[in-house]
Write a protein that holds these residues in place. Structure first.
Motif, PDB file in Angstrom:
ATOM      1  N   ALA A 108       0.807  -1.224   0.000  1.00 51.96           N
ATOM      2  CA  ALA A 108       0.000   0.000   0.000  1.00 51.96           C
ATOM      3  C   ALA A 108       0.839   1.273   0.000  1.00 51.96           C
ATOM      4  CB  ALA A 108      -0.932  -0.001   1.211  1.00 51.96           C
ATOM      5  N   ARG A 109       2.134   1.131   0.270  1.00 53.87           N
ATOM      6  CA  ARG A 109       3.017   2.317   0.282  1.00 53.87           C
ATOM      7  C   ARG A 109       4.072   2.150  -0.807  1.00 53.87           C
ATOM      8  NH1 ARG A 109       4.033   5.590   5.625  1.00 53.87           N
ATOM      9  NH2 ARG A 109       5.353   6.575   4.056  1.00 53.87           N
ATOM     10  N   THR A 110       3.936   2.901  -1.863  1.00 56.65           N
ATOM     11  CA  THR A 110       4.880   2.762  -2.980  1.00 56.65           C
ATOM     12  C   THR A 110       6.283   3.210  -2.606  1.00 56.65           C
ATOM     13  OG1 THR A 110       4.221   4.958  -3.806  1.00 56.65           O
ATOM     14  CG2 THR A 110       3.074   3.025  -4.711  1.00 56.65           C
ATOM     15  N   ASP A 111       6.416   3.968  -1.503  1.00 57.08           N
ATOM     16  CA  ASP A 111       7.754   4.421  -1.076  1.00 57.08           C
ATOM     17  C   ASP A 111       8.420   3.428  -0.129  1.00 57.08           C
ATOM     18  OD1 ASP A 111       6.003   4.865   1.045  1.00 57.08           O
ATOM     19  OD2 ASP A 111       7.082   6.653   1.744  1.00 57.08           O
ATOM     20  N   ALA A 112       7.752   2.315   0.165  1.00 55.38           N
ATOM     21  CA  ALA A 112       8.314   1.319   1.089  1.00 55.38           C
ATOM     22  C   ALA A 112       9.204   0.345   0.338  1.00 55.38           C
ATOM     23  CB  ALA A 112       7.197   0.571   1.809  1.00 55.38           C
ATOM     24  N   ARG A 113      10.346   0.018   0.935  1.00 57.84           N
ATOM     25  CA  ARG A 113      11.285  -0.932   0.345  1.00 57.84           C
ATOM     26  C   ARG A 113      11.444  -2.117   1.285  1.00 57.84           C
ATOM     27  NH1 ARG A 113       9.850   1.607  -3.029  1.00 57.84           N
ATOM     28  NH2 ARG A 113      10.910   2.970  -4.516  1.00 57.84           N
ATOM     29  N   LEU A 114      11.244  -3.310   0.741  1.00 57.42           N
ATOM     30  CA  LEU A 114      11.263  -4.533   1.552  1.00 57.42           C
ATOM     31  C   LEU A 114      12.465  -5.385   1.184  1.00 57.42           C
ATOM     32  CD1 LEU A 114       9.730  -6.378   3.583  1.00 57.42           C
ATOM     33  CD2 LEU A 114       8.568  -7.385   1.597  1.00 57.42           C
ATOM     34  N   GLY A 115      13.287  -5.708   2.165  1.00 54.43           N
ATOM     35  CA  GLY A 115      14.443  -6.572   1.956  1.00 54.43           C
ATOM     36  C   GLY A 115      14.082  -8.033   2.170  1.00 54.43           C
ATOM     37  N   GLY A 134       9.531  -3.550  -7.894  1.00 53.52           N
ATOM     38  CA  GLY A 134      10.296  -2.338  -7.626  1.00 53.52           C
ATOM     39  C   GLY A 134      10.442  -2.020  -6.147  1.00 53.52           C
ATOM     40  N   GLN A 135       9.584  -2.626  -5.322  1.00 52.81           N
ATOM     41  CA  GLN A 135       9.663  -2.396  -3.872  1.00 52.81           C
ATOM     42  C   GLN A 135      10.556  -3.417  -3.176  1.00 52.81           C
ATOM     43  OE1 GLN A 135       5.154  -2.391  -3.507  1.00 52.81           O
ATOM     44  NE2 GLN A 135       5.699  -0.908  -1.926  1.00 52.81           N
ATOM     45  N   ILE A 136      10.896  -4.479  -3.879  1.00 56.30           N
ATOM     46  CA  ILE A 136      11.652  -5.576  -3.276  1.00 56.30           C
ATOM     47  C   ILE A 136      13.138  -5.438  -3.559  1.00 56.30           C
ATOM     48  CG2 ILE A 136      12.022  -8.075  -3.303  1.00 56.30           C
ATOM     49  CD1 ILE A 136       9.020  -8.356  -3.962  1.00 56.30           C
ATOM     50  N   VAL A 137      13.945  -5.546  -2.512  1.00 60.76           N
ATOM     51  CA  VAL A 137      15.400  -5.548  -2.646  1.00 60.76           C
ATOM     52  C   VAL A 137      15.891  -6.921  -2.196  1.00 60.76           C
ATOM     53  CG1 VAL A 137      17.572  -4.435  -2.022  1.00 60.76           C
ATOM     54  CG2 VAL A 137      15.458  -3.082  -2.133  1.00 60.76           C
ATOM     55  N   ALA A 138      16.492  -7.665  -3.117  1.00 59.09           N
ATOM     56  CA  ALA A 138      16.930  -9.025  -2.815  1.00 59.09           C
ATOM     57  C   ALA A 138      18.378  -9.047  -2.348  1.00 59.09           C
ATOM     58  CB  ALA A 138      16.768  -9.918  -4.041  1.00 59.09           C
ATOM     59  N   PHE A 139      18.655  -9.886  -1.360  1.00 62.86           N
ATOM     60  CA  PHE A 139      19.999 -10.020  -0.807  1.00 62.86           C
ATOM     61  C   PHE A 139      20.422 -11.481  -0.839  1.00 62.86           C
ATOM     62  CE2 PHE A 139      18.113  -6.274   1.106  1.00 62.86           C
ATOM     63  CZ  PHE A 139      19.123  -5.333   0.989  1.00 62.86           C
ATOM     64  N   ALA A 151      21.233   0.875   7.593  1.00 62.21           N
ATOM     65  CA  ALA A 151      21.721   2.013   6.808  1.00 62.21           C
ATOM     66  C   ALA A 151      20.582   2.806   6.170  1.00 62.21           C
ATOM     67  CB  ALA A 151      22.679   1.519   5.723  1.00 62.21           C
ATOM     68  N   GLY A 152      19.350   2.334   6.348  1.00 64.36           N
ATOM     69  CA  GLY A 152      18.210   3.053   5.788  1.00 64.36           C
ATOM     70  C   GLY A 152      17.957   2.786   4.321  1.00 64.36           C
ATOM     71  N   LYS A 153      18.588   1.772   3.761  1.00 65.43           N
ATOM     72  CA  LYS A 153      18.404   1.451   2.334  1.00 65.43           C
ATOM     73  C   LYS A 153      17.117   0.671   2.092  1.00 65.43           C
ATOM     74  CE  LYS A 153      23.386   1.434   1.450  1.00 65.43           C
ATOM     75  NZ  LYS A 153      24.565   0.602   1.063  1.00 65.43           N
ATOM     76  N   ILE A 154      16.625  -0.015   3.119  1.00 66.38           N
ATOM     77  CA  ILE A 154      15.318  -0.676   3.064  1.00 66.38           C
ATOM     78  C   ILE A 154      14.558  -0.296   4.327  1.00 66.38           C
ATOM     79  CG2 ILE A 154      16.054  -2.618   1.638  1.00 66.38           C
ATOM     80  CD1 ILE A 154      16.299  -4.305   4.199  1.00 66.38           C
ATOM     81  N   ASP A 155      13.249  -0.472   4.286  1.00 64.07           N
ATOM     82  CA  ASP A 155      12.409  -0.098   5.430  1.00 64.07           C
ATOM     83  C   ASP A 155      12.060  -1.275   6.324  1.00 64.07           C
ATOM     84  OD1 ASP A 155      11.938   2.754   4.642  1.00 64.07           O
ATOM     85  OD2 ASP A 155      11.121   1.750   2.873  1.00 64.07           O
ATOM     86  N   ALA A 156      12.135  -2.486   5.775  1.00 63.57           N
ATOM     87  CA  ALA A 156      11.822  -3.690   6.552  1.00 63.57           C
ATOM     88  C   ALA A 156      12.553  -4.869   5.945  1.00 63.57           C
ATOM     89  CB  ALA A 156      10.323  -3.954   6.559  1.00 63.57           C
TER      90      ALA A 156
END
Length: 238
Positions: A108-115, A134-139, A151-156
């Motif tokens: 629901a939040r397009t500015d949220a980034r999920l790791g 686009g909201q997902i950051v894979a590690f 570091a604030g690069k993802i929100d959760a």
């Protein structure tokens, strides 16, 4: 008899301790079970999540520490009986500034980034809830995801609720939000995995797990690492 078991850096289930040896709830469970079936030498192999299944398939090691059981994974490897049932949770920076309490809240939040660690079941859960690519950051692993969170690069960071609890308890900058359970009240289960060409080891491990899971010794060992009756009861009778 020697068994090689692969593990990841994911406390409280498995990680490398200060003495450089493998430790954790599932490492201890494997030790108890393997010793009981006559294994005299246990070798631990640290690897990445993406290498777990190929590694055991190709015979680089004999078994993997428990991961979530899925139909897709079961086509590649043979799973033991389940050893825990775990719900998801988010690890977040203290205060949860974007109020992320579920995958739906992230969507629901397009500015949220999920790791998320690449290849984990959390990725499927996030996408099913509408979280965009686009909201997902894979590690590659948990350590990198937590560094990015701090570091604030993802929100959760999406992982298991119990794992997130342990991590948050060790870092005052972090907090955890456990997701609500599914409508049927069941959480996904995890199990050891083996090559399909090694049925003898799988059978021996399963026989011992059925005897041991749910015992007083099992519960006491798991409690040391933060696993409670909630995570153990639904599989102990399997």
């Amino acid at each position: 008899m020697k068994v090689r078991i692969a593990y990841l850096e994911e406390p409280p289930f498995y990680w490398t301790g200060e003495d450089h040896s493998a430790t954790g709830a599932d490492i201890e469970l494997a030790e108890v079970v393997l010793r009981a079936i006559g294994v005299t030498s246990i070798e631990h192999q640290l690897t990445s999540f993406e290498e777990l299944l190929p590694g055991v398939q190709e015979g680089r090691w004999d078994m993997n520490v428990p991961i979530f059981v899925t139909a897709e994974r079961a086509e590649r490897v043979a799973f033991s009986v389940p050893v825990w049932a775990l719900g998801d949770g988010f690890l977040l920076r203290q205060g949860n500034p974007k109020a992320l309490t579920s995958y739906g809240a992230v969507a629901a939040r397009t500015d949220a980034r999920l790791g998320i660690v690449a290849g984990t079941v959390q990725l499927d859960s996030a996408k099913s809830a509408g979280v965009s690519n686009g909201q997902i950051v894979a590690f590659k692993g948990q350590t990198e995801a937590i560094d990015a969170l701090l570091a604030g690069k993802i929100d959760a960071y999406a992982s298991t609720a119990v794992g997130s609890r342990v991590l948050a308890s060790a870092n005052q900058e972090l907090e955890v939000v456990a997701h609500e359970t599914s409508k049927d009240g069941r959480a996904p289960v995890g199990a050891f995995s083996f090559s399909k060409g090694n049925p003898e080891l799988l059978q021996a491990v399963n026989e011992q797990l059925r005897k041991y899971l749910g015992s007083a010794d099992h519960r006491a060992r798991m409690a040391k690492f933060g696993l409670t009756q909630t995570e153990l009861d639904s599989v102990s009778a399997t």
